[in-house]
Motif scaffolding. Structure first.
Motif, short mmCIF file in Angstrom:
data_model
loop_
_atom_site.label_atom_id
_atom_site.label_comp_id
_atom_site.label_asym_id
_atom_site.label_seq_id
_atom_site.Cartn_x
_atom_site.Cartn_y
_atom_site.Cartn_z
N GLN A 119 0.87 -1.45 -0.12
CA GLN A 119 0.25 0.29 -0.09
C GLN A 119 0.55 1.45 0.21
OE1 GLN A 119 -3.63 -0.11 1.20
NE2 GLN A 119 -3.23 -1.80 3.28
N VAL A 120 1.57 1.44 0.46
CA VAL A 120 3.21 2.28 0.30
C VAL A 120 3.55 2.75 -0.77
CG1 VAL A 120 4.82 3.09 1.81
CG2 VAL A 120 3.40 1.84 2.87
N THR A 121 3.94 3.81 -1.01
CA THR A 121 4.94 4.17 -1.74
C THR A 121 5.46 5.12 -1.66
OG1 THR A 121 5.19 5.19 -4.62
CG2 THR A 121 3.48 5.83 -3.93
N VAL A 122 6.51 5.74 -2.71
CA VAL A 122 7.79 7.23 -2.12
C VAL A 122 7.55 7.82 -3.29
CG1 VAL A 122 8.73 5.74 -0.31
CG2 VAL A 122 9.67 6.08 -3.20
N TRP B 149 2.57 9.03 -8.93
CA TRP B 149 1.54 10.12 -9.34
C TRP B 149 0.17 9.32 -9.45
CZ3 TRP B 149 -2.55 12.24 -12.50
CH2 TRP B 149 -3.38 13.79 -12.02
N HIS B 150 0.37 8.75 -10.81
CA HIS B 150 -1.33 7.92 -11.74
C HIS B 150 -1.37 6.93 -10.41
CE1 HIS B 150 -2.08 9.68 -14.98
NE2 HIS B 150 -0.34 10.45 -15.12
N ALA B 151 -0.52 6.48 -9.95
CA ALA B 151 -0.56 5.08 -9.06
C ALA B 151 -1.69 5.59 -7.47
CB ALA B 151 0.04 4.37 -8.75
N VAL B 152 -1.14 6.69 -7.52
CA VAL B 152 -1.71 7.66 -6.52
C VAL B 152 -3.61 7.97 -6.56
CG1 VAL B 152 -1.97 10.05 -4.46
CG2 VAL B 152 0.32 8.47 -5.35
N ARG B 153 -3.54 8.44 -8.05
CA ARG B 153 -4.80 8.86 -8.51
C ARG B 153 -5.60 8.16 -8.69
NH1 ARG B 153 -8.54 11.20 -10.11
NH2 ARG B 153 -9.14 12.98 -11.73
N ARG B 154 -5.58 6.65 -9.59
CA ARG B 154 -6.20 6.04 -9.53
C ARG B 154 -6.61 4.74 -7.62
NH1 ARG B 154 -2.63 4.49 -13.84
NH2 ARG B 154 -1.46 4.05 -12.84
N GLY B 155 -6.02 5.45 -7.19
CA GLY B 155 -5.87 4.85 -5.39
C GLY B 155 -5.17 3.78 -5.35
N GLU B 156 -4.36 3.20 -6.41
CA GLU B 156 -3.20 1.77 -5.92
C GLU B 156 -2.89 2.08 -4.50
OE1 GLU B 156 -3.48 1.51 -10.79
OE2 GLU B 156 -1.75 1.53 -9.18
N ARG B 157 -2.07 3.15 -4.54
CA ARG B 157 -1.66 3.07 -3.31
C ARG B 157 -2.04 4.20 -2.34
NH1 ARG B 157 0.58 -0.19 -5.26
NH2 ARG B 157 2.96 -0.88 -5.68
N ARG B 158 -2.01 3.90 -1.03
CA ARG B 158 -2.97 4.15 -0.36
C ARG B 158 -2.40 5.06 1.00
NH1 ARG B 158 -8.58 2.49 1.59
NH2 ARG B 158 -7.34 0.83 2.22
N VAL B 159 -1.01 4.65 0.56
CA VAL B 159 0.21 5.45 2.48
C VAL B 159 1.36 5.63 0.78
CG1 VAL B 159 1.19 5.35 4.12
CG2 VAL B 159 -0.29 3.77 3.83
N VAL B 160 1.01 7.41 1.07
CA VAL B 160 2.71 7.96 0.44
C VAL B 160 3.80 8.80 1.45
CG1 VAL B 160 3.52 9.70 -1.22
CG2 VAL B 160 0.96 8.18 -1.59
N ILE B 161 4.80 8.86 1.08
CA ILE B 161 5.53 9.07 2.05
C ILE B 161 6.73 9.64 1.46
CG2 ILE B 161 7.24 8.70 3.48
CD1 ILE B 161 6.33 5.65 3.80
#
Ligand code: ADP
Ligand code: ZN
Length: 800
Positions: free
Chosen positions: A340-343, A357-369
């Motif tokens: 669930q985590v990306t940086v 950016w797109h992974a977050v936009r699509r809701g594939e990653r819900r925790v960003v550091i």
């Protein structure tokens, strides 16, 4: 009836305006869409802010739409308007950090086949193109050009669009990922031959390469303390070669992450988690300040809060000041929430940033550091923002504008989305602590430093002991060296015992000030309470806030001794002294001069952590959350340099940096101590440090700020006027400041300066600062046209 849209246009000149465009009947435009619009003779990028605005008779039509839906989230549009207003920056520039990385590049053109169409009246070329697209449904212009070997494909396709057989679509291209290349040194001949040809000086190098294979150049240079030019004979003689080796950047790509379960929380942690969880469930937002010393378990609180936010089906953005130096932190998050985590940070290539950016936009990653710009990632169902080390200056953006502070942006973002904001720090900014004390933020405390007890619990561990050494006494007693006797002893003991030593030199605000070696007095501007900066040429001391100046006094105005000296010392000097005192002891030097790229930072740190050197000499980067259990002694070579940077936050900043640096010592079982050298042992920031007493520092600072109307009791805006011509720069600065003084009349605002900026001359331009201080300084600037002759920094941080 025609529909009109308000568009923020990427204008070639700065403007506060947005523009109205007519929406073509067949175009489905919504707020947040990326478009191209005609602007004078050009076609420029723009973002649709609103649809259905009042008609504007001369409005032109939107030229094209990129993608097929809004690219920018609704709450981001509101955030951009706020940014523009707060930081006095044109709207499009405020939208730019929310757009997909690399979106300023030209978009790709696609052609889509429309129906079967009567293809009889087509020329052979038209037929070729049309059939190519029809067979595939859609095709990209460059692809068609290559496949059909038809350079004029653009014109041919355009004619088919006019005939209604094809339609044009635009989409953002994924920017090419450039591999991150790091120069490595490699042995070209056998070790035996190399040894014969290397000479004694570089024998060590050959040994190292023979044993460990190719090594990064920066590591070789710092390990062996040689410069690149020393390698030249071996390079030219064909003994070694330099080659670029690609190094992966995504820390999550390299490692396998074992899943980790949470420890049993301490009562203080439980209380903090309870309060945050309650706010998350209530869904009504709120800001928490988590005040806990380094190692008190703040990260565990963040992790627990994220667990809750994920359970609620929402996401979290975690901001850290500098990600590349703390991969351990990223690992802890990734281990707790696998998959669930990306940086997100500038060490990633544009292509990688685009993907995140797109992974977050699509809701594939819900925790960003990520670092400060990660606050702008398009997380739709945001629930929580965590800002670790909230006091860090790395959260302030400088170039390009908007010159935002991520803390303030996070606060506004959380307000817009009813998310919870958690600010964490061992040494909170005075502003945040003030808000916590006055009930604007909720204050949560973790008062004890923890050591894991080896099972799943933790035991309370002491903070390192801090000793302040009076360098005036050293001088009186005949020690003219840069190390006090106390520090020398402590270093000798640690090195003897095989432990490690950190020597810290705070060089921020490198402008030099005067300090009396006899009594510690520092000449200071009476109006601004910042140290005067020495201007040798004019023989004067100048205040970089208000331009008040005085002659350089021949003797100390406080004690009358002829002992005023400019302060300043480099890490190189410190390193040399260590080598003289402890011959044979290996030192590593770590500062911006040695290393520009973060990968090189990591290598120096890794080398030190592995014990390849016993002493590490460095600047403020040492304050960045490192975990070095072998370090038992930390020496602050001269605390005064940071204390008197020409900035009203210098005491706060010095305390924060020193407390963090002190936190580096004693993280292992052997404990540690910190020795702080100074000519001003009674300085409140050092006294607070000696007792790990943040409250004492806060009381001192808040009183000063109140008297002088510095933040949080007033706001600052700094304008930098610059010009290549000395006289023109001065004239521009003077006329602007008198204009602003006019406007400030009758308002609770002071206009200070113009005063020389530091450095005064930068990239061929002479620079002056004008500072506006008081209540809502933006009001006298908002209706000035944005200009290229000066820049505006709202809530500036750092030396004048
Ligand atoms: P901070 O973020 O305040 O620097 P951390 O969360 O990193 O503190 O905690 C410091 C150390 O204590 C880490 O090694 C962490 O794993 C450990 N720790 C924190 N909370 C607990 C706990 N409740 N039980 C056991 N170990 C803990
Ligand atoms: Zn002043």
């Amino acid at each position: 009836m025609a529909v009109y849209a308000e568009v923020a246009v990427n204008c070639p000149f700065p403007t506060w305006q947005t523009f109205t465009y007519r929406v073509p009947p067949d175009m489905e435009v919504r707020p947040g869409c990326l478009v191209y619009v005609p602007f004078g003779p050009r076609i420029l990028q723009g973002v649709v802010m609103e649809v259905g605005v009042p008609p504007y008779p001369e409005a032109k039509e939107i030229h094209s739409l990129v993608g097929d839906g809004p690219l920018i989230l609704a709450h981001h549009l509101a955030l951009a308007r706020w940014l523009s207003h707060r930081y006095l920056t044109p709207l499009f520039q405020c939208l730019a950090p929310m757009m997909p990385p690399g979106s300023q590049q030209k978009p790709l053109t696609y052609f889509v086949a429309l129906g079967d169409g009567p293809a009889d009246a087509l020329s052979p070329r038209q037929r070729q193109v049309w059939e190519y697209v029809r067979a595939r449904g859609r095709a990209e212009a460059e692809e068609i050009k290559k496949a059909l070997r038809m350079p004029q494909v653009g014109a041919v396709a355009a004619s088919l669009v006019r005939k209604g057989l094809l339609a044009r679509r635009y989409e953002l291209a994924r920017p090419r990922a450039r591999p991150h290349l790091v120069p490595h040194v490699r042995l070209l001949v056998s070790a035996h031959e190399a040894h014969q040809r290397a000479g004694s000086r570089l024998a060590e190098l050959v040994g190292l390469l023979a044993e460990r294979g190719p090594l990064p150049l920066a590591e070789v240079c710092s390990l062996l303390r040689v410069k690149r030019r020393h390698l030249r004979p071996l390079l030219e003689g064909g003994v070694i070669a330099l080659e670029e080796v690609p190094v992966p950047r995504d820390p999550l790509a390299e490692v396998q992450i074992p899943q980790a379960s949470p420890p049993t929380l301490t009562p203080h942690q439980r209380e903090a988690v309870r309060a945050i969880t309650e706010a998350l469930r209530a869904g009504s937002g709120g800001t928490f300040l988590l005040h806990g010393v380094t190692g008190s378990g703040k990260t565990e609180v963040y992790l627990a809060a994220i667990e809750e936010v994920l359970r609620l089906g929402k996401g979290a953005i975690v901001l850290v000041p500098e990600i590349s130096l703390t991969p351990q932190t990223v690992m802890r998050f990734a281990a707790r929430f696998p998959g669930q985590v990306t940086v997100f940070h500038s060490g990633l290539s544009l292509g990688e940033q685009f993907d995140v950016w797109h992974a977050v936009r699509r809701g594939e990653r819900r925790v960003v550091i990520g670092t400060r710009s990660a606050i702008f990632l398009p997380m739709d169902a945001l629930g929580l923002v965590v800002m670790d080390e909230e006091h860090e200056w790395a959260y302030k953006q400088q170039e390009p504008p908007p010159r935002y502070h991520a803390r303030l942006v996070a606060q506004e973002l959380c307000r817009l989305t009813s998310s919870v904001l958690v600010l964490g720090s061992a040494t909170p900014s005075i502003e945040s602590y003030h808000k916590a004390r006055t009930g604007v933020y909720h204050l949560l405390r973790l008062p004890h430093r923890l050591h894991p007890d080896g099972r799943r619990g933790a035991v309370v561990a002491p903070l390192p002991q801090v000793e302040v050494v009076d360098m005036r006494r050293e001088l009186q007693e005949g020690n003219r060296g840069i190390f006090s006797r106390r520090l020398k002893e402590a270093m000798a003991e640690a090195l003897e015992a095989g432990e490690q030593v950190i020597l810290f030199l705070n060089r921020r605000g490198a402008a030099s000030f005067l300090e009396c070696f006899a009594c510690g007095h520092v000449p200071t501007c009476p109006g601004c309470q910042v140290a005067y900066v020495v201007h040798r040429v004019e023989g004067r001391l100048i205040c970089h806030h208000c331009n008040r100046s005085r002659r350089i006094p021949p003797r100390c105005p406080a004690c009358g001794e002829d002992a005023l000296r400019p302060m300043g010392m480099g890490t190189q000097r410190v390193e040399e002294e260590v080598s003289k005192l402890f011959p044979g002891v290996r030192t590593l030097r770590w500062d911006r001069d040695v290393t520009r790229h973060w990968a090189a930072h990591r290598r120096i740190l890794d080398a030190f952590a592995k014990g390849e050197a016993q002493v590490l000499v460095g600047t403020q980067m040492l304050a960045k959350g490192l975990h070095l259990p072998q370090v038992t002694v930390t020496g602050v070579v001269l605390a005064d340099i940071g204390l008197y940077a020409p900035d009203f936050r210098s005491s706060e900043r010095a305390f924060q940096v020193l407390e963090q640096v002190a936190g580096r010592a004693g993280r292992g079982p052997r404990g540690g101590r910190v020795i702080v050298q100074t000519y001003r042992p009674t300085h409140p920031a050092l006294q607070a440090l000696a007792h790990h007493d943040y409250e004492a520092l806060y009381r001192q600072e808040i009183a000063l700020r109140q008297t002088l109307r510095y933040p949080p009791f007033g706001e600052l805006v700094r304008i930098t006027v610059s010009h290549p011509n000395f006289r023109a720069a001065q004239a521009l600065a003077t006329s602007l400041s008198s204009r602003l003084r006019q406007r400030a009349l009758g308002r609770p605002l002071d206009v200070l300066g113009p005063a020389p900026a530091h450095p005064f001359r930068l990239r061929g331009r002479y620079r002056w600062h004008i500072t506006i201080k008081g209540e809502e300084p933006n009001t006298i600037l908002a209706d000035l046209p944005p200009s290229q002759g000066w820049t505006v920094d709202v809530d500036p941080m750092g030396g004048a």
